[in-house]
Write an enzyme that holds these catalytic residues in place. Structure first.
Site, PDB file in Angstrom:
ATOM      1  N   HIS A 105       0.859  -1.192   0.000  1.00 55.98           N
ATOM      2  CA  HIS A 105       0.000   0.000   0.000  1.00 55.98           C
ATOM      3  C   HIS A 105       0.892   1.237   0.000  1.00 55.98           C
ATOM      4  CE1 HIS A 105       0.819  -0.474   4.390  1.00 55.98           C
ATOM      5  NE2 HIS A 105       0.873   0.845   4.365  1.00 55.98           N
ATOM      6  N   HIS A 139      -5.626  -2.308   4.629  1.00 56.32           N
ATOM      7  CA  HIS A 139      -5.817  -1.140   3.767  1.00 56.32           C
ATOM      8  C   HIS A 139      -5.051  -1.345   2.473  1.00 56.32           C
ATOM      9  CE1 HIS A 139      -2.137  -0.528   5.921  1.00 56.32           C
ATOM     10  NE2 HIS A 139      -1.930   0.726   5.595  1.00 56.32           N
ATOM     11  N   HIS A 183       4.691   7.353   2.630  1.00 59.36           N
ATOM     12  CA  HIS A 183       5.490   6.134   2.481  1.00 59.36           C
ATOM     13  C   HIS A 183       4.857   5.157   1.508  1.00 59.36           C
ATOM     14  CE1 HIS A 183       2.772   4.584   5.758  1.00 59.36           C
ATOM     15  NE2 HIS A 183       2.881   3.461   5.096  1.00 59.36           N
ATOM     16  N   HIS A 229       1.611  -0.560  14.864  1.00 54.83           N
ATOM     17  CA  HIS A 229       0.583   0.478  14.763  1.00 54.83           C
ATOM     18  C   HIS A 229      -0.664  -0.001  15.505  1.00 54.83           C
ATOM     19  CE1 HIS A 229       2.751   2.629  11.654  1.00 54.83           C
ATOM     20  NE2 HIS A 229       2.604   1.697  10.742  1.00 54.83           N
ATOM     21  N   TYR A 236       9.256   2.192   9.814  1.00 54.94           N
ATOM     22  CA  TYR A 236       9.339   3.248   8.815  1.00 54.94           C
ATOM     23  C   TYR A 236      10.819   3.601   8.666  1.00 54.94           C
ATOM     24  CZ  TYR A 236       4.329   4.733   9.067  1.00 54.94           C
ATOM     25  OH  TYR A 236       2.969   4.826   9.008  1.00 54.94           O
ATOM     26  N   GLU A 259       8.053   1.387   4.202  1.00 57.71           N
ATOM     27  CA  GLU A 259       7.657   0.648   5.403  1.00 57.71           C
ATOM     28  C   GLU A 259       7.830  -0.838   5.163  1.00 57.71           C
ATOM     29  OE1 GLU A 259       3.374   0.552   6.323  1.00 57.71           O
ATOM     30  OE2 GLU A 259       3.862   0.609   8.459  1.00 57.71           O
TER      31      GLU A 259
END
Lengths: 311, 108
Positions: free
Chosen positions: A154, A201, A216, A248, A257, A267
């Protein structure tokens, strides 16, 4: 609900300020496979579990950042329909010819209200992986070459008008909102985690005054142990780390990161929750993003670089 | 002004003009790396790759070499005025440096 329409993140073209330094980083340190170079000098790469021709394209430029983000759609009919739906919604679209990107069919490109270029395409050559399609092998030496993520997963993009981006992605492109963050002392959604699949996501946005920025691009690791292994490889190669290894709260994914040699943040991401279009989105307050561990479960703070450092 | 060829055994002294903060910096490391390695503060630390622009400084005096940095943040005119990104600047003598990075942006 079966996957239809927009299927998955398919490619991201990234600007690097020194091409060979960028290739050495993404190929030898991150461990992507180099799968081609085109006449304009762009370099194509993919992760070991990706089966279409490429996912990451590096272009040398005098500034860092992202040129465009492409999603693969189910078929030609989906591409036609989505293009028509975008136009009906008032979005200007253009077609890029097949072959403009290596081994890739026609692409429909449009600019979204955050200032980013998004593309849809239906065809990219299936090249398979080392494991094979029939009775796949359990192991390839590519698992251990560099950080070796499975795939491009992503991106998080920064720009204005994320409310309009939400409307466009959910009403026209068929995405659903998995999680969001509200701005301080308000119910305005300032950060969005959007899905075309039922991954945690597929693309995310944070509101930001400058349009078209990259926060990112993310690569998927099989496990938290692989994220820790990535931390060792980053240290051994003097990769500049921003945050992590940590987890997270948002999406519950394991993360580091860090920055590539041109300052683009990437990431290494693992795990993450599962989203479904019928479930109401998970809501985070501004305090939840920081002290609630939304960004960083271990340190429970809003790292300043999260909001200020983009390319 | 900009020059080339680092002398690896040579340590230069960097002075931040506003705070008077000083730190040593080798010719083969960037101003930002030198600051970070000595545990000093003063220049905002961002991507450390010349991409994000937060470590913008003005070199008030002294010679230095540079590596590629984003034209989105540093134009040719900026360079002539000595405005550069500290993560891409390698000292060739003692330097006097002014921190001029963007103010901390706030969301919303």
């Amino acid at each position: 609900m079966a996957l239809t329409g927009v299927l998955r993140p398919g490619h991201l073209q990234l600007r690097v300020m020194d091409l060979e330094e960028g290739v050495r980083f993404y190929r030898d340190v991150l461990g992507l496979e180099e799968c081609g170079r085109d006449a304009s000098g762009r370099v194509y790469l993919k992760g070991w579990d990706e089966r279409d021709h490429h996912s990451i394209i590096l272009r040398e430029a005098d500034q860092a950042g992202m040129d465009f983000f492409g999603f693969k759609v189910a078929d030609d009919a989906s591409l036609e329909k989505l293009e028509a739906d975008l136009r009906a919604y008032g979005v200007k679209t253009e077609r890029l010819p097949a072959g403009d990107l290596l081994e890739t069919g026609e692409r429909v490109r449009f600019e979204i209200p955050s200032g980013h270029l998004i593309e849809l395409y239906a065809h990219k050559t299936y090249v398979g992986s080392d494991l094979g399609r029939k009775d796949p092998k359990p192991y390839s030496p590519k698992f251990d070459k560099g950080i070796a993520p499975m795939r491009f997963d992503h991106a998080l993009l920064y720009g204005p008008n994320v409310d309009k981006v939400l409307d466009l992605f959910t009403k026209v492109l068929g995405f659903h909102l998995a999680e969001f963050v509200t701005l301080p002392d308000s119910d305005v959604k300032g950060a969005l985690w959007l899905c075309c699949s039922n991954k945690a996501h597929d693309i995310a946005f944070v509101v930001h005054p400058e349009p078209g920025k990259l926060h990112h691009l993310s690569f998927y690791m099989e496990s938290w142990e692989r994220v820790m292994r990535a931390a060792n490889i980053m240290a051994a190669n003097d990769v500049k780390v921003d945050i992590g290894p940590t987890r997270h709260g948002i999406t519950r994914g394991g993360t580091i990161y860090a920055w590539d040699p041109s300052g683009n943040r990437f990431e290494t991401y693992s795990g993450g929750n599962t989203s479904y279009p019928d479930l109401p989105p998970i809501e985070w307050s501004w305090e939840g993003l920081g002290e609630g561990g939304g960004l960083d479960v271990a340190h429970r703070k809003l790292h300043e670089t999260f909001l200020t450092v983009v390319t | 002004m900009e020059t080339a060829a680092p002398r690896l055994d040579t340590v230069r002294r960097i002075t931040l003009s506003e705070s008077g903060e000083q730190f040593p910096c080798r010719e083969d490391e960037s101003l930002l790396t030198g600051m970070h390695r000595s545990g000093r503060k003063g220049i905002p630390v961002g991507c450390r790759g010349g991409g994000c622009g937060v470590c913008r400084v003005r070199i008030c005096s002294g010679e230095y070499a540079t590596r590629p940095m984003s034209s989105a943040h540093i134009s040719a005119a900026d360079r002539l005025a000595g405005e550069v990104l500290a993560c891409r600047v390698f000292p060739r003598c003692d330097l006097q440096v002014e921190v001029i990075g963007p103010l901390r942006r706030r969301i919303g």
